[in-house]
Design an enzyme around this catalytic site. Structure first.
Site, PDB file in Angstrom:
ATOM      1  N   GLY A 103      40.559  17.014  14.176  1.00 39.66           N
ATOM      2  CA  GLY A 103      40.528  16.788  15.623  1.00 39.66           C
ATOM      3  C   GLY A 103      41.296  15.538  16.006  1.00 39.66           C
TER       4      GLY A 103
ATOM      5  N   GLU B  38      42.193  12.091  16.952  1.00 41.98           N
ATOM      6  CA  GLU B  38      41.484  10.877  16.564  1.00 41.98           C
ATOM      7  C   GLU B  38      42.261   9.609  16.917  1.00 41.98           C
ATOM      8  OE1 GLU B  38      40.526  11.714  12.500  1.00 41.98           O
ATOM      9  OE2 GLU B  38      42.441  10.976  11.748  1.00 41.98           O
TER      10      GLU B  38
ATOM     11  N   SER C  49      37.567  14.425  16.325  1.00 45.92           N
ATOM     12  CA  SER C  49      36.969  14.269  15.001  1.00 45.92           C
ATOM     13  C   SER C  49      35.473  13.973  15.121  1.00 45.92           C
ATOM     14  CB  SER C  49      37.676  13.116  14.287  1.00 45.92           C
ATOM     15  OG  SER C  49      37.154  13.005  12.999  1.00 45.92           O
ATOM     16  N   GLY C  50      34.684  14.710  14.419  1.00 46.19           N
ATOM     17  CA  GLY C  50      33.233  14.499  14.417  1.00 46.19           C
ATOM     18  C   GLY C  50      32.512  15.275  15.510  1.00 46.19           C
TER      19      GLY C  50
ATOM     20  N   SER D 293      34.763  14.119   7.327  1.00 45.31           N
ATOM     21  CA  SER D 293      35.913  14.442   8.164  1.00 45.31           C
ATOM     22  C   SER D 293      36.928  15.255   7.365  1.00 45.31           C
ATOM     23  CB  SER D 293      36.533  13.145   8.663  1.00 45.31           C
ATOM     24  OG  SER D 293      37.625  13.442   9.490  1.00 45.31           O
ATOM     25  N   SER D 294      37.400  16.321   7.985  1.00 43.20           N
ATOM     26  CA  SER D 294      38.403  17.146   7.305  1.00 43.20           C
ATOM     27  C   SER D 294      39.710  16.394   7.357  1.00 43.20           C
ATOM     28  CB  SER D 294      38.552  18.486   8.007  1.00 43.20           C
ATOM     29  OG  SER D 294      37.291  18.969   8.390  1.00 43.20           O
TER      30      SER D 294
ATOM     31  N   ASN E  67      33.563  10.280  11.267  1.00 41.28           N
ATOM     32  CA  ASN E  67      32.804  11.414  10.737  1.00 41.28           C
ATOM     33  C   ASN E  67      32.628  11.231   9.237  1.00 41.28           C
ATOM     34  OD1 ASN E  67      31.851  13.873   9.896  1.00 41.28           O
ATOM     35  ND2 ASN E  67      33.444  15.095  10.896  1.00 41.28           N
TER      36      ASN E  67
ATOM     37  N   THR F 180      33.968  21.604  12.015  1.00 42.02           N
ATOM     38  CA  THR F 180      33.768  22.161  10.681  1.00 42.02           C
ATOM     39  C   THR F 180      32.405  22.837  10.576  1.00 42.02           C
ATOM     40  OG1 THR F 180      35.175  20.435   9.799  1.00 42.02           O
ATOM     41  CG2 THR F 180      33.782  21.595   8.233  1.00 42.02           C
TER      42      THR F 180
HETATM   43  N1  ADP Z   1      25.526  22.244  15.031  1.00 42.03           N
HETATM   44  C1  ADP Z   1      25.228  21.105  14.420  1.00 42.03           C
HETATM   45  N2  ADP Z   1      23.942  20.851  14.098  1.00 42.03           N
HETATM   46  C2  ADP Z   1      23.618  19.709  13.482  1.00 42.03           C
HETATM   47  N3  ADP Z   1      24.506  18.762  13.141  1.00 42.03           N
HETATM   48  C3  ADP Z   1      25.810  18.934  13.447  1.00 42.03           C
HETATM   49  C4  ADP Z   1      26.234  20.131  14.078  1.00 42.03           C
HETATM   50  N4  ADP Z   1      27.554  20.054  14.246  1.00 42.03           N
HETATM   51  C5  ADP Z   1      27.937  18.854  13.714  1.00 42.03           C
HETATM   52  N5  ADP Z   1      26.891  18.197  13.224  1.00 42.03           N
HETATM   53  C6  ADP Z   1      26.910  16.859  12.579  1.00 42.03           C
HETATM   54  O1  ADP Z   1      28.119  16.240  12.905  1.00 42.03           O
HETATM   55  C7  ADP Z   1      28.852  15.934  11.752  1.00 42.03           C
HETATM   56  C8  ADP Z   1      30.313  16.127  11.979  1.00 42.03           C
HETATM   57  O2  ADP Z   1      30.589  17.477  12.186  1.00 42.03           O
HETATM   58  P1  ADP Z   1      31.931  18.127  11.697  1.00 42.03           P
HETATM   59  O3  ADP Z   1      31.799  19.552  11.931  1.00 42.03           O
HETATM   60  O4  ADP Z   1      32.268  17.694  10.359  1.00 42.03           O
HETATM   61  O5  ADP Z   1      32.965  17.500  12.710  1.00 42.03           O
HETATM   62  P2  ADP Z   1      34.515  17.809  12.824  1.00 42.03           P
HETATM   63  O6  ADP Z   1      34.824  18.876  11.827  1.00 42.03           O
HETATM   64  O7  ADP Z   1      34.665  18.276  14.220  1.00 42.03           O
HETATM   65  O8  ADP Z   1      35.174  16.578  12.567  1.00 42.03           O
HETATM   66  C9  ADP Z   1      28.336  16.829  10.687  1.00 42.03           C
HETATM   67  O9  ADP Z   1      28.457  16.243   9.450  1.00 42.03           O
HETATM   68  C10 ADP Z   1      26.874  16.987  11.090  1.00 42.03           C
HETATM   69  O10 ADP Z   1      26.118  15.948  10.588  1.00 42.03           O
HETATM   70 MG    MG Z   2      36.089  18.860  10.337  1.00 40.40          MG
END
Ligand code: ADP
Ligand code: MG
Length: 1059
Positions: free
Chosen positions: A398, A400, A124-125, A177-178, A174, A129
């Site tokens: 993810g 967690e 997660s994070g 977070s989804s 996060n 996404t």
């Molecule tokens: N490629 C990226 N560039 C900049 N910030 C990112 C990037 N990927 C993730 N982040 C930061 O990390 C945070 C969490 O990412 P997210 O995709 O929501 O995580 P996950 O879906 O894996 O839990 C996002 O809100 C963003 O702030």
């Molecule tokens: Mg996500």
């Protein structure tokens, strides 16, 4: 030094660039872990990842797998320009990027026309996404676009913020977070246009609606509505703009988060809803539900005297989905029990009522979320049934680990466990199978297969899920604790399972009595069993549903249909449903080509620039990246299909360049022999070459880079030459064609001409031979030619002067007749002309009315035919000499007597010898030409003619033509032609007696005997009476001409014919 040194110069530049990129390799690490040296070293792996992370190079490949490290800051690598750069470029030619992967997937799909999926995993994070959004954005820009496709594209893009608003929440890990799993298919038509999509959602974390841990929030949409909702809307929904007022929003105690802008997100969601075809009433109902959930959360229960829950006219009730108060009250405080045929309502305790309320809230939200997904799917659906290929994007929650982990984390981590299993199946295992297939000797790479954990969770009858369901469904008092005990009993000895009771001393310290611990592939997670049974049952009391059916809200009505199977047959438990949906997902994925994005989280604090070695190392480990790398290398850093390897590097060997005729494997063998690969540096598989050390490939690649430029120049030169030659050949061909055509044309013309000439000559000869025969087809043209020729010649050789008589061209026989006629005709014309000349010489400038006689042609006679014939007939009868010598010319005249000038009408007739004056048929006078001594006329416009004759009794004839006087003239033989008389002519009437004729001009033309006894001839000035007298002079001329001809009878025979 200019141009000459430039090729050398450019090579130096290339070499320098190469050096630069080699030093860059030291600084920014390698782009593909496959080339890592040594590849088994975890620290080397980590070093490379760290180096790149600090250079903001967050992407690195392991072959085609993309490792992405969350930068936690905005990087300038997602612009449109970047997308363009990566579009259609070979995977390894540019620095690693999520766009390169997306593009490669797309192009593979296009060329192989099959389905793919991109599995994005990581805890997660870690950025899953975000990665999935980047991929979607890339397709939105790179795919072909039309108005229709743009429509679909916008919907695909905008479904995201809506789903995130309803399904994402801030957690400790996060901020976005989804809280549901998402698998999205993007459908492409055969031209690569994105034509539709479909979303599958997995297990929404509904418990979040009623409860949040400290530091976490409820789903974004609640805060967005309260913060961003328009005043009118809030009023209509009975909401206040203060999150603190709603119990469901404050349990985590962090309604406001700096990284989240609920207001602007609200606007985005509102706009997105309209794009994905939500009607006004849909959105009203949707927000009505969100508001109702908030109101529901605020409902308080009181205790009545018996200890049961009551609702004391809560004002929130008013806002609850238009359900009648009474029904709602009953529904929230009582439970319907069916006892045999009776229905009994049993009252709730307060705790029970709160539980029922929360269950209702969760059910409402959960079902609404499903409705939302379905609604989005409707708007994304592609109605066209032609075959599509799809790219699936799996962005699922993810792995967690929280301080307290509950049923939801159990499900989420189980899901990740399954996906890891899938990954192992598809990569580690299949990779190793590849070596076997290729017949390459290799040492099996040990990797941790998490199947054992999957089995622990899902195995039939023995797995945790089965045990949980068993506890949920069995009759009797089942609690979370009995569930825990059952697990201890049944799976107590499993190496990945431990509880307080089962653990050793050390472990016990870290476990509560109600906890159990699983050793997941990604690490240990301690779960608290509290709530497992409840959450798994997810029971909504039956009357709760019935209450909902009374709602006026269309979405709620749809979500709680009256046809729903009643609780007689128990619905599947949550975890079982989840398990089977994961089985479904696995099936979906197994039928497609996999691609992977492995997301790594560099630190727990969401901080940019922090690279926590321990944390990353842990993820690298459990994500199996090292194993993946090891297996991919299996002692060989690089492998490629022979065809591809040969295609790229064949320019490096003269035998394989430019075309290799044999098999690709033979070509590669030759190529590497030429490159000097040592036997232990490579292995030849069945379809691929395997290269052991990265440096071998680097050397080859570097050589190729140098060679590429040389080749480019050569190819350019060849190509240019080829083009020029092609042009030249084209032109030459064209020239030859034109020449041929022209020559052909000319030859045809020449032939026609000759054929014509032959015909003409033949005809000419034939004509010549038959020229004397009567006209026939054979000689007709020849004769025509002879005629024409003669006439043309004649035209050019006519006598030079009119009067020239000789030098007439000798005619060909057939033209004799014509020639004679012509001669005659010319003689006639000549005669006329000679008359004209004579006339002219006599009268021009002397007689006033001469000019008007010129146009009148000479005639044989001036009497009309009938009278003339009549006269002549008579004459013939009586006068023999007239018979002998027929008259030459005849004209009526008036003759004036010498004595007294009396006028008498007479006919003047000329014959060969003499002129006669005839009255009717009687000759009155005969004037022998020999006796004619002269002729006089005046110079005026009269028509008088005076003939002087040597006559015994008369010396002059005064003749007025038309009226004529015969006057006796003096015997003057010297000249017939007297000069013009100016005014008067004297003559002898008798010897010794003279007479006069006087001429003058006057106002009236007349002839009379003047008082002095003269004959006075008055003529009009000629202009006034020209018409009357125009013939006179001509007649005079005739007379003289004729007379003169008589004088010299043999001078011109032809003249005799002239009248
Ligand atoms: N490629 C990226 N560039 C900049 N910030 C990112 C990037 N990927 C993730 N982040 C930061 O990390 C945070 C969490 O990412 P997210 O995709 O929501 O995580 P996950 O879906 O894996 O839990 C996002 O809100 C963003 O702030
Ligand atoms: Mg996500």
């Amino acid at each position: 030094t200019g141009r000459k040194s430039s090729p050398l110069g450019s090579i130096q530049v290339i070499l320098r660039n190469m050096e630069a990129s080699l030093t860059a390799r030291d600084r920014v690490g390698i782009q593909d872990f496959v080339l890592l040296d040594p590849h088994t070293s975890e620290s080397a792996f980590l070093d490379n990842l760290r180096k790149r992370f600090h250079e903001n190079l967050i992407y690195t490949y392991i072959g085609t797998l993309l490792v992405s490290v969350n930068p936690y800051k905005e990087l300038d690598i997602y612009s449109k320009k970047q997308m363009d750069t990566y579009m259609g470029v070979n995977f390894f030619e540019l620095p690693p990027h999520i766009y390169a992967l997306a593009d490669n997937v797309f192009r593979t799909m296009q060329s192989e026309f099959n389905n793919h999926f991109i599995l994005i995993s990581g805890e997660s994070g870690a950025g899953k996404t975000e990665a999935s959004k980047k991929i979607l954005q890339f397709y939105a820009v790179s795919c072909p676009s039309t108005k229709l496709l743009n429509n679909v594209r916008d919907r695909l893009l905008l479904s995201n913020p809506v789903l995130e608003a309803f399904g994402n929440a801030k957690t400790l890990k996060n901020d976005n977070s989804s809280r549901f799993g998402k698998y999205m298919d993007i459908q492409f038509d055969h031209q690569g246009g994105a034509v539709g999509g479909h979303i599958l959602s997995y297990l929404l974390e509904k418990s979040r609606v009623v409860h949040q841990n400290h530091g976490e929030r409820n789903f974004h949409i609640f805060y967005q509505l309260v913060e961003g909702g328009e005043e009118d809307l809030l009023r209509w929904l009975g909401l206040e703009r203060n999150c603190k007022n709603y119990r469901y929003l404050v349990q985590g105690d962090c309604a406001k988060v700096s990284s989240i802008n609920d207001k602007s997100d609200w606007k985005t969601v509102r706009k997105a809803l309209s794009v994905i075809e939500f009607s006004e009433s849909d959105t009203e109902h949707l927000f009505g539900i969100i508001a109702s959930v908030l109101h529901l959360g605020n409902i308080k229960f009181d205790v009545d005297a018996r200890g049961y829950a009551t609702l004391n006219n809560n004002q929130e009730m008013h806002w609850l989905l238009g359900i009648p108060n009474q029904v709602l009250q009953q529904g929230l405080t009582h439970r319907k029990i069916e006892a045999k045929t009776e229905e009994v309502f049993s009252p709730f305790s307060v705790d029970h009522a709160v539980y029922a309320r929360d269950a209702l809230a969760k059910a409402i939200y959960g079902r609404t979320f499903n409705w939302l997904v379905n609604k989005i799917n409707e708007s994304l659906a592609n109605k066209d049934s032609s075959r599509k290929t799809v790219i699936g994007l799996l962005d699922i929650y993810g792995f967690e680990v929280f301080s307290v982990n509950s049923f939801e984390q159990f499900c989420i981590n189980y899901c990740n466990e399954k996906l890891q299993q899938l990954f192992i199946e598809l990569t580690l295992k299949s990779e190793q199978e590849e070596y076997e297939m290729e017949g390459i000797e290799w040492e099996p790479v040990p990797y941790f297969n998490n199947k054992i954990i999957c089995d622990l969770v899902e195995e039939k009858f023995r797995g945790i899920i089965s045990l949980l369901d068993e506890e949920c469904l069995r009759p009797g008092e089942a609690t979370d604790i009995t569930f825990l005990e059952k697990m201890e009993e049944k799976i107590g000895g499993h190496p990945h399972f431990v509880t307080h009771k089962l653990g050793d001393q050390k472990t016990r310290k870290t476990l509560d009595r109600g906890d159990f611990r699983l050793l997941h592939y990604a690490g240990e997670v301690t779960y608290c069993v509290v709530g497992f049974l409840d959450k798994n049952n997810d029971l909504l009391y039956r009357n709760g549903k019935e209450v909902m059916r009374q709602s006026k809200n269309a979405i709620i009505k749809h979500c709680f249909p009256s046809t729903e199977p009643d609780s007689k047959r128990r619905p599947e438990t949550v975890v079982t449903q989840f398990k089977s949906s994961l089985v479904g997902l696995t099936e979906i994925l197994m039928s497609k080509e996999p691609w992977y994005v492995r997301c790594i989280k560099p630190n727990e604090a969401k901080q940019p620039g922090h690279f926590n070695d321990v944390l990353v190392r842990h993820q690298v480990k459990y994500l199996g990246l090292m194993e993946h790398l090891r297996v991919r290398r299996a002692g060989f850093a690089y492998r490629r299909k022979y065809e591809i390897f040969l295609q790229r590097y064949k320019p490096l060997c003269p035998d394989t360049w430019p075309n290799w005729k044999g098999t690709a494997a033979e070509g590669v063998q030759l190529l590497i022999k030429h490159l000097g690969y040592k036997p232990d540096e490579y292995k030849m598989g069945r379809t691929k070459i395997f290269i052991r050390h990265p440096r071998t490939l680097f050397a080859t690649e570097d050589a190729f880079q140098v060679c590429k430029h040389k080749l480019a120049t050569r190819i350019q030169a060849k190509y240019k030459g080829f083009r020029v030659k092609e042009d030249y050949l084209k032109q030459r061909e064209a020239a030859t064609k034109i020449e041929n055509c022209w020559r052909g044309l000319m030859a045809r013309k020449e032939r026609e001409k000759r054929a014509w000439a032959v015909k003409v000559i033949k005809k000419f000869i034939k004509g010549f031979m038959t020229r004397n025969e009567p006209a026939c087809i054979d000689n007709s043209e020849y004769l025509a030619y002879v005629r024409q020729n003669y006439l043309t010649r004649l035209k050019e050789n006519l006598p030079k002067t009119v009067l020239q008589k000789d030098s007439w061209l000798t005619p060909p026989p057939i033209m004799q007749e014509v020639s004679d006629a012509l001669v005659q005709q010319t003689a006639f014309i000549r005669k006329r002309l000679s008359c004209n000349i004579q006339t002219s010489s006599m009268f021009k400038g002397k007689k006033e009315n001469y000019p008007f006689s010129v146009c009148r042609p000479f005639m044989d006679t001036r009497i009309c035919k009938t009278t003339f014939t009549c006269h002549l007939c008579l004459l013939f009868l009586f006068f023999s000499d007239l018979c002998v010598r027929p008259p030459q010319y005849s004209v009526p005249v008036v003759k004036y007597d010498r004595n007294g000038f009396r006028p008498r009408l007479r006919q003047l007739i000329f014959t060969q010898q003499a002129a006669y004056l005839v009255e009717e048929a009687k000759i009155k006078q005969r004037i022998d030409y020999s006796s004619l001594r002269g002729v006089s006329v005046s110079n005026l416009s009269d028509n008088f003619l005076i003939l002087h004759v040597t006559c015994r009794e008369s010396g002059l004839y005064v003749l007025s033509l038309l009226e004529m006087y015969l006057v006796k003239t003096t015997n003057d033989p010297s000249s017939v032609w007297n000069d013009f008389i100016m005014c008067s002519v004297r003559f002898d009437i008798q010897p010794g007696r003279e007479g006069f004729v006087d001429f003058k001009s006057g106002q009236e033309s007349m002839v009379y005997r003047a008082k002095n006894g003269h004959l006075m001839v008055v003529s009009l000035p000629f202009k006034q009476h020209q018409l009357i007298f125009e013939g006179i002079v001509e007649q005079l001329t005739k007379f003289f001409v004729f007379y003169r001809n008589q004088q010299e009878p043999n001078r011109d025979e032809d003249a005799s014919t002239l009248g």
